[in-house]
Motif scaffolding. Structure first.
Motif, short mmCIF file in Angstrom:
data_model
loop_
_atom_site.label_atom_id
_atom_site.label_comp_id
_atom_site.label_asym_id
_atom_site.label_seq_id
_atom_site.Cartn_x
_atom_site.Cartn_y
_atom_site.Cartn_z
N GLY A 120 0.65 -1.47 0.07
CA GLY A 120 0.37 0.75 0.28
C GLY A 120 0.65 1.44 0.01
N GLY A 121 0.51 2.38 -0.82
CA GLY A 121 1.17 3.14 -0.98
C GLY A 121 0.55 4.59 -0.89
N ILE A 139 -5.97 -8.49 0.84
CA ILE A 139 -4.56 -9.05 1.58
C ILE A 139 -4.65 -10.06 2.59
N GLY A 194 -12.00 8.77 8.53
CA GLY A 194 -11.23 9.82 8.57
C GLY A 194 -10.32 10.21 8.79
N TYR A 195 -9.86 9.97 9.22
CA TYR A 195 -8.01 10.74 10.47
C TYR A 195 -7.28 10.10 9.95
N GLY A 196 -7.20 9.68 8.79
CA GLY A 196 -5.54 8.47 8.04
C GLY A 196 -4.61 9.58 8.27
N LEU A 197 -4.57 10.67 7.53
CA LEU A 197 -4.05 11.55 7.66
C LEU A 197 -3.11 12.09 8.62
N GLN A 212 2.55 -2.55 -8.83
CA GLN A 212 2.71 -3.91 -9.02
C GLN A 212 1.44 -4.72 -8.01
N GLN A 213 0.41 -4.83 -8.41
CA GLN A 213 -0.61 -5.35 -7.36
C GLN A 213 -0.60 -7.18 -7.20
N SER A 250 -8.81 12.72 -0.37
CA SER A 250 -9.37 13.79 1.34
C SER A 250 -9.39 15.06 1.16
C1 LIG Z 1 -13.34 12.49 1.66
C2 LIG Z 1 -12.57 11.89 2.11
C3 LIG Z 1 -12.17 12.84 3.14
C4 LIG Z 1 -11.18 13.07 3.68
N1 LIG Z 1 -10.75 13.71 4.75
C5 LIG Z 1 -9.23 14.11 6.00
C6 LIG Z 1 -9.36 15.02 6.38
O1 LIG Z 1 -9.79 15.84 6.09
N2 LIG Z 1 -8.21 14.22 7.42
C7 LIG Z 1 -7.39 12.96 7.22
O2 LIG Z 1 -6.42 12.87 8.26
N3 LIG Z 1 -8.22 12.49 7.02
C8 LIG Z 1 -9.55 12.47 5.97
N4 LIG Z 1 -9.69 11.34 4.93
C9 LIG Z 1 -9.37 9.58 5.17
C10 LIG Z 1 -8.07 9.52 4.73
O3 LIG Z 1 -7.93 10.05 3.29
C11 LIG Z 1 -7.63 8.23 5.01
O4 LIG Z 1 -7.76 7.59 6.02
C12 LIG Z 1 -5.87 7.86 4.75
O5 LIG Z 1 -5.68 8.29 3.42
C13 LIG Z 1 -6.07 6.44 4.80
O6 LIG Z 1 -4.81 6.18 3.87
P1 LIG Z 1 -4.13 4.20 3.89
O7 LIG Z 1 -3.06 5.12 3.11
O8 LIG Z 1 -5.25 3.38 4.67
O9 LIG Z 1 -5.52 4.31 2.67
P2 LIG Z 1 -5.53 4.45 1.02
O10 LIG Z 1 -4.79 5.79 0.76
O11 LIG Z 1 -6.14 3.63 0.14
O12 LIG Z 1 -4.05 3.88 0.09
C14 LIG Z 1 -4.08 1.62 0.17
C15 LIG Z 1 -3.50 1.08 -0.96
O13 LIG Z 1 -3.39 0.18 -0.45
C16 LIG Z 1 -3.05 -0.17 -2.07
N5 LIG Z 1 -3.33 -1.93 -2.55
C17 LIG Z 1 -4.50 -1.94 -2.25
N6 LIG Z 1 -4.59 -3.08 -2.73
C18 LIG Z 1 -3.41 -3.07 -3.11
C19 LIG Z 1 -2.51 -4.54 -3.91
N7 LIG Z 1 -3.47 -5.91 -3.57
N8 LIG Z 1 -1.69 -4.52 -4.28
C20 LIG Z 1 -0.84 -3.04 -4.03
N9 LIG Z 1 -1.66 -2.48 -3.46
C21 LIG Z 1 -2.58 -2.39 -3.05
C22 LIG Z 1 -4.48 1.32 -3.41
O14 LIG Z 1 -4.44 1.17 -4.64
C23 LIG Z 1 -4.09 2.06 -2.83
O15 LIG Z 1 -3.17 3.08 -2.96
C24 LIG Z 1 -10.68 11.61 4.01
C25 LIG Z 1 -10.46 10.68 3.16
C26 LIG Z 1 -12.41 10.72 1.68
C27 LIG Z 1 -12.42 10.15 1.27
#
Ligand SMILES: Cc1cc2nc3c(=O)[nH]c(=O)nc-3n(C[C@H](O)[C@H](O)[C@H](O)COP(=O)(O)OP(=O)(O)OC[C@H]3O[C@@H](n4cnc5c(N)ncnc54)[C@H](O)[C@@H]3O)c2cc1C
Length: 369
Positions: free
Chosen positions: A10-11, A205, A329-332, A171-172, A45
């Motif tokens: 996951g990137g 996964i 909704g708080y991952g960043l 790289q899926q 986000s």
């Molecule tokens: C509209 C909106 C508003 C938001 N506002 C905020 C905010 O203001 N503040 C805040 O903190 N958060 C906010 N969030 C939440 C925040 O965006 C998420 O909590 C955070 O981005 C999650 O990060 P992540 O790395 O877990 O997921 P992702 O960014 O989804 O990354 C996961 C990655 O894994 C990859 N992946 C999946 N399966 C595979 C596989 N089989 N092989 C290889 N790669 C794979 C995907 O391609 C993806 O790039 C918001 C979200 C949304 C949708």
């Protein structure tokens, strides 16, 4: 076969921030399915950090992440990754109990909350409808931070590479096998520790790895961007305490959300017509603005655990498989603290937070019973 110390799937913000920490302890390989970093949730986000969202653990993780954003590490990024930007919360008569609860929760972390009467609400955001049947009271949190999501993603990626780590795009991950103490992914790269930071796909996964899933729930959120035709200088990030509306100015446009949480499957989320219309409806309901044209729209997935607390920890049923998921909704805004927790749990560095215990974010709590 390529061997590493840590494989991160996951990137997005979770995978990259953790990988940047782990790269200090060994060779990291990040595998990202898409051709670009942050293609899914992290790139969709509204990139804000504030204490008006989430439970007590989320607020603590948010607080522990703030020093990173406020005083970014030397050399991390050429531009500021965060900018002070106030948040305003308002309520009509019926939502005042929600406003008061929110204010009490936030007051334990922010000493400078400012109560607002209807006149003060109008002064801060002239388009907000106030008075009987509309907003009657609110408060301002002057400590909100607008984050630069792209700068964060790229800077964490640069930090990974600078420490000898590798990020492989396109790289899926399709196969995961475990033999003795080693995880092998796609038959191509092997490591003793496999970090699943695949956002909405984390349970998938786990299924590939033969690990018990956590029951993660991806929920879709919609944003529309409108040209309001008025000067938005100085407007805060405006939220209804009722939890059905927010708006914030960005790059000359107004971003608006109906704060939807529609259950979805892991996917390339697309905005639904109903949610787009509801976003416009909420804007016209709470403000004097009219939506003549929607300039842009998008949706993204916010993925939750059953207790809406982010999760980091080794799977109890699969040695070396590490969960990093449920950022909701708080991952960043929680990423720096979560990455420090990951480093501690995997590499044995000192646990970074006195008010959050490992058990509160461990996957075990979601599997009990
Ligand atoms: C509209 C909106 C508003 C938001 N506002 C905020 C905010 O203001 N503040 C805040 O903190 N958060 C906010 N969030 C939440 C925040 O965006 C998420 O909590 C955070 O981005 C999650 O990060 P992540 O790395 O877990 O997921 P992702 O960014 O989804 O990354 C996961 C990655 O894994 C990859 N992946 C999946 N399966 C595979 C596989 N089989 N092989 C290889 N790669 C794979 C995907 O391609 C993806 O790039 C918001 C979200 C949304 C949708």
């Amino acid at each position: 076969m390529d061997s590493a110390d840590f494989i991160v799937i996951g990137g997005g913000i979770a995978g990259l921030s953790a990988a940047a920490r782990l790269a200090a302890h060994g060779r990291v390989v990040v595998l990202e399915a898409e051709e670009a970093l942050g293609y899914h949730s992290s790139g969709r986000s509204v990139s804000f950090s504030h204490f008006g969202i989430g439970n007590a653990v989320v607020r603590a993780l948010t607080g522990h992440s703030r020093p990173f954003f406020e005083a970014q590490p030397a050399g991390f990024c050429d531009s500021p990754i965060a900018e002070l930007s106030p948040s305003l919360y308002f309520a009509g008569e019926e939502a005042l109990p929600l406003l008061d609860t929110l204010e009490t929760n936030m007051a334990s972390l922010v000493e400078t909350l400012e109560p607002l009467d209807a006149a003060a609400l109008t002064r801060l955001c002239p388009v907000l409808r106030t008075g009987p049947g509309a907003a009657v009271r609110g408060f301002l949190d002057p400590t909100g931070l607008k984050l630069d999501a792209d700068a964060l993603l790229q800077s964490f990626a640069r930090a990974v590479r600078a420490q000898g780590g590798e990020i492989r795009l396109g790289q899926q991950v399709e196969t995961i096998a475990r033999q003795s103490d080693t995880w092998t992914v796609n038959g191509a790269v092997a490591a003793p520790v496999l970090v699943s930071a695949a956002g909405a796909w984390c349970d998938r996964i786990a299924a590939l790895a033969g690990v018990t899933p956590l029951g993660l729930q991806p929920r879709r959120r919609t944003i529309i961007a409108v040209d309001p035709g008025v000067d938005m200088a100085g407007w805060p990030f405006v939220h209804s305490a009722a939890g059905d509306f927010y708006m914030l100015p960005e790059a000359g446009r107004l971003l608006v959300s109906p704060v939807d949480e529609v259950e979805d499957d892991p996917c390339d989320a697309q905005p639904d017509d109903y949610d787009i219309a509801y976003a416009a409806d909420r804007l016209e309901h709470y403000t004097t603005l009219k939506v003549a044209r929607i300039a842009h729209r998008w949706a993204g997935l916010r993925t939750f655990t059953s207790d809406r607390t982010p999760t980091a920890g080794f799977a109890p049923d699969a040695p070396g498989f590490f969960w990093l998921c449920g950022q909701g909704g708080y991952g960043l805004q929680t990423a720096p603290a979560m990455a420090a927790a990951v480093e501690s749990l995997i590499a044995g560095s000192i646990w970074p937070m006195a008010d959050v215990r490992p058990a509160q974010i461990a996957p075990d709590r979601l599997l009990a019973g």
